[in-house]
Scaffold this motif. Structure first.
Motif, short mmCIF file in Angstrom:
data_model
loop_
_atom_site.label_atom_id
_atom_site.label_comp_id
_atom_site.label_asym_id
_atom_site.label_seq_id
_atom_site.Cartn_x
_atom_site.Cartn_y
_atom_site.Cartn_z
N PHE A 43 0.71 -1.12 0.25
CA PHE A 43 -0.09 0.09 -0.04
C PHE A 43 0.84 1.29 -0.04
CE2 PHE A 43 -2.91 -3.33 1.78
CZ PHE A 43 -4.26 -2.90 1.00
N ILE A 44 1.90 1.30 0.56
CA ILE A 44 2.76 2.43 0.69
C ILE A 44 4.27 2.20 0.95
CG2 ILE A 44 2.29 2.60 3.22
CD1 ILE A 44 2.34 5.49 3.36
N ASP A 45 5.12 3.00 0.49
CA ASP A 45 6.45 3.07 0.65
C ASP A 45 6.84 3.93 1.76
OD1 ASP A 45 9.13 2.74 0.25
OD2 ASP A 45 9.46 3.96 -1.18
N SER A 46 6.72 3.39 2.94
CA SER A 46 6.75 4.25 4.19
C SER A 46 8.11 5.05 4.18
CB SER A 46 6.46 3.29 5.39
OG SER A 46 5.30 2.58 5.28
N LYS A 47 7.84 6.26 4.69
CA LYS A 47 9.06 7.30 5.14
C LYS A 47 9.19 7.75 6.46
CE LYS A 47 9.87 7.39 0.51
NZ LYS A 47 11.04 6.77 -0.14
N ASN A 48 7.96 7.67 7.14
CA ASN A 48 8.25 8.21 8.53
C ASN A 48 7.37 7.17 9.23
OD1 ASN A 48 8.97 9.57 10.64
ND2 ASN A 48 7.83 11.46 10.10
N ILE A 49 7.98 6.35 9.97
CA ILE A 49 7.18 5.18 10.69
C ILE A 49 7.11 5.32 12.18
CG2 ILE A 49 7.30 2.79 11.09
CD1 ILE A 49 8.89 2.53 8.57
N LEU A 50 6.26 5.10 12.70
CA LEU A 50 6.02 4.81 14.38
C LEU A 50 5.85 3.69 14.69
CD1 LEU A 50 5.47 6.01 17.15
CD2 LEU A 50 3.10 6.25 16.58
N GLU A 51 6.54 3.02 15.44
CA GLU A 51 6.46 1.66 15.98
C GLU A 51 6.24 1.66 17.44
OE1 GLU A 51 8.77 -2.65 16.65
OE2 GLU A 51 9.94 -0.99 15.98
N ILE A 52 4.83 0.89 17.81
CA ILE A 52 4.67 1.07 19.31
C ILE A 52 4.81 -0.20 19.87
CG2 ILE A 52 2.63 1.35 20.76
CD1 ILE A 52 1.08 2.67 18.48
N GLY A 53 5.70 -0.06 20.93
CA GLY A 53 5.90 -1.35 21.90
C GLY A 53 7.10 -2.35 20.92
N CYS A 54 8.17 -1.48 20.70
CA CYS A 54 9.36 -1.79 20.02
C CYS A 54 10.04 -3.03 20.55
CB CYS A 54 10.14 -1.03 19.75
SG CYS A 54 11.09 -0.08 20.96
N SER A 55 9.92 -3.15 22.10
CA SER A 55 10.62 -4.15 22.80
C SER A 55 11.99 -3.89 22.92
CB SER A 55 10.15 -5.64 22.48
OG SER A 55 10.69 -6.55 23.33
N THR A 56 12.92 -5.10 22.28
CA THR A 56 14.27 -5.07 22.18
C THR A 56 14.86 -4.80 20.75
OG1 THR A 56 14.28 -7.41 22.00
CG2 THR A 56 14.68 -6.68 24.11
N GLY A 57 13.83 -4.39 19.88
CA GLY A 57 14.16 -3.87 18.52
C GLY A 57 14.16 -5.04 17.47
N ALA A 58 13.75 -6.21 17.58
CA ALA A 58 13.79 -7.27 16.80
C ALA A 58 12.93 -6.88 15.30
CB ALA A 58 13.26 -8.53 17.09
N HIS A 59 11.69 -6.34 15.65
CA HIS A 59 10.64 -5.92 14.56
C HIS A 59 11.35 -4.72 14.03
CE1 HIS A 59 6.42 -4.99 13.34
NE2 HIS A 59 7.11 -5.31 12.18
N THR A 60 11.88 -3.66 14.78
CA THR A 60 12.51 -2.43 14.33
C THR A 60 13.44 -2.58 13.36
OG1 THR A 60 12.31 -1.77 16.74
CG2 THR A 60 13.27 -0.25 15.10
N LYS A 61 14.34 -3.87 13.57
CA LYS A 61 15.28 -4.02 12.50
C LYS A 61 14.68 -4.51 11.12
CE LYS A 61 19.35 -6.97 11.89
NZ LYS A 61 20.41 -7.88 12.29
N ILE A 62 13.61 -5.58 11.10
CA ILE A 62 13.08 -5.75 9.97
C ILE A 62 12.50 -4.59 9.32
CG2 ILE A 62 11.19 -7.10 9.12
CD1 ILE A 62 11.70 -9.23 11.53
#
Length: 452
Positions: A43-62
């Motif tokens: 749907f979108i080529d995201s440029k500015n992302i908010l991640e809620i509940g990132c924990s230790t960053g595993a999802h953040t890295k993906i």
């Protein structure tokens, strides 16, 4: 919601174990996160992302790898989790880690995002959010998103095909999704089943994608600002000779008031005479019915903006009109209702014993409303289908539902407690409240059944 309890709980989990949920090594977790990102990329080529509940960053890295040109704000309430995330991902100019509870963060920051990821922590909502506080959060998240953007929510819906605790909470989670849909349109929902080796359990989980709805159908840009010069005031009244004259004379003090239209709903006292003597325009509605009288008054008005008042108010105040209009113009939304704190003399019987219990079951997303049966509100009659509203006591609540389905929600402003006709001053009987409850219950259940 106690933020300190939330923080202490998750801090404890992350201090005891560097990766409490196996986010970094579990094939199940990694596949789940990649699925979410893949759906977003459609749907979108995201440029500015908010991640809620990132924990230790595993999802953040993906997220970072799949959106290499994006800036990411990764939030978690746990300082221990954020500290570990920083170690796991190292320094990065594109990732900003923040220790904060999401409601606190979003209320203090004006940043705009085009994508929000919200995974896992969504399962814990009922422990920390009331429906009202969650409604406020969803409104704030909507305001933080640009129009062409995506909210992605993912959570477990069952374990091993039938965990009783999760299944019992599923209705509550559905209610939270109902609240999301007051400000977002659901564009995709997928259900997945996968086995997790680390726990030796099979999980069913859903991934939801939402797009923002327009802001209440109104724009807050300067070009679309409301300019309300005059309002007509409509007051349905039946046998209100004691109060109607004082209401009319007080309300007329507002510079915004055009016609004051008192609808005499087959009174047998001097309601009409007392209203006329103070300068009101009186129209007759000989067939009894609260909603019927309101429709008659609205059709008799020449202004698109209407303020509706009750005819049994014992302490009217012209400042209510000014306050309603000021708020409408400030918010560029001509749907504003009042609320007040109930008193022992006027304890909001029908609200507390009829409306709120039904809302909790059928319309949990509306539990944020205070004094939902408030008879003092401002609206734009041209934006509503007045003829479709009921003729009885359910008119006011039906108007709220119509706005709700049109995505044009009421704003709310507080005013001082109001003295109405009530049981204590012998102006109302318990039978009167029974008839109100009967009409409102019938309407809400009928509409709720249609919705289901």
């Amino acid at each position: 919601m106690d933020t300190n309890d939330l923080k202490n709980y998750f801090d404890g989990l992350h201090r005891d174990k560097k990766d409490p949920w196996d986010f970094w090594k579990s094939e199940y977790e990694i596949r789940k996160y990649n699925q979410q990102v893949s759906y977003i990329k459609e749907f979108i080529d995201s440029k500015n992302i908010l991640e809620i509940g990132c924990s230790t960053g595993a999802h953040t890295k993906i997220i970072s790898n799949r959106f290499p040109n994006s800036s990411i704000t990764a939030i978690d309430v746990s300082e221990a989790a954020i500290s570990q995330a920083k170690k796991n991902l190292g320094k990065s100019n594109k990732i900003k880690f923040v220790v904060s509870e999401i409601s606190e963060y979003i209320s203090l920051n004006s940043s705009k995002f085009d994508t929000i990821f919200w995974s896992e922590g969504f399962d814990e909502l009922q422990k920390y959010y009331t429906f009202e506080s969650f409604f406020k959060l969803i409104g704030a998240l909507r305001e933080s998103l640009v129009n062409e953007s995506i909210l992605c929510v993912s959570h477990i819906i069952s374990v091993n095909g039938g965990n009783k605790n999760l299944n019992s909470s599923r209705a509550v989670l559905n209610s939270y999704h109902g609240i999301i849909e007051t400000r977002f349109n659901k564009i995709q929902e997928t259900i997945h089943t996968a086995y997790k080796d680390e726990t030796q359990k099979t999980y069913d989980y859903s991934i939801f994608l939402y797009k923002p709805k327009p802001n209440y159908g109104y724009s807050n840009t300067n070009s679309d600002k409301l300019n309300i010069d005059k309002v007509d005031v409509v007051i349905p009244a039946r046998d209100e000779s004691e109060t109607i004259g004082n209401i009319v004379s007080e309300i007329r003090l507002s510079k915004y008031v055009g016609d004051i239209i008192v609808v005499d709903n087959n009174s047998v006292d001097e309601t009409s005479l007392n209203a006329i003597s103070e300068g009101a325009k009186v129209v007759k509605c000989n067939q009894r019915g609260y909603g019927l009288a309101l429709k008659k008054g609205i059709s008799s008005s020449t202004n698109k903006y209407i303020v509706k008042l009750d005819g049994d108010i014992r302490n009217p105040n012209s400042r209510w009109i000014d306050k309603l209009i000021s708020h409408a113009q400030k918010r560029s939304n001509p749907f504003v209702k009042t609320y007040w704190n109930p008193t022992l003399d006027d304890p909001d019987r029908v609200t507390n014993f009829t409306v709120k219990p039904i809302f909790k079951v059928l319309y949990p997303e509306l539990l944020y409303l205070k004094s939902p049966l408030s008879g003092i509100y401002l609206f734009d009659k041209d934006k509503l289908s007045i003829d479709l509203l009921p003729n009885d006591f359910s008119f006011d609540i039906a108007l709220i539902l119509q706005l709700h389905y049109k995505n044009m929600m009421f704003e709310q402003i507080g005013i001082e407690s109001i003295s109405h006709g009530s049981v204590s001053n012998k102006k109302r009987t318990l039978e009167h409240y029974f008839h109100m409850s009967e009409s409102i219950t019938e309407y809400l259940i009928k509409k709720g059944y249609e919705r289901i």
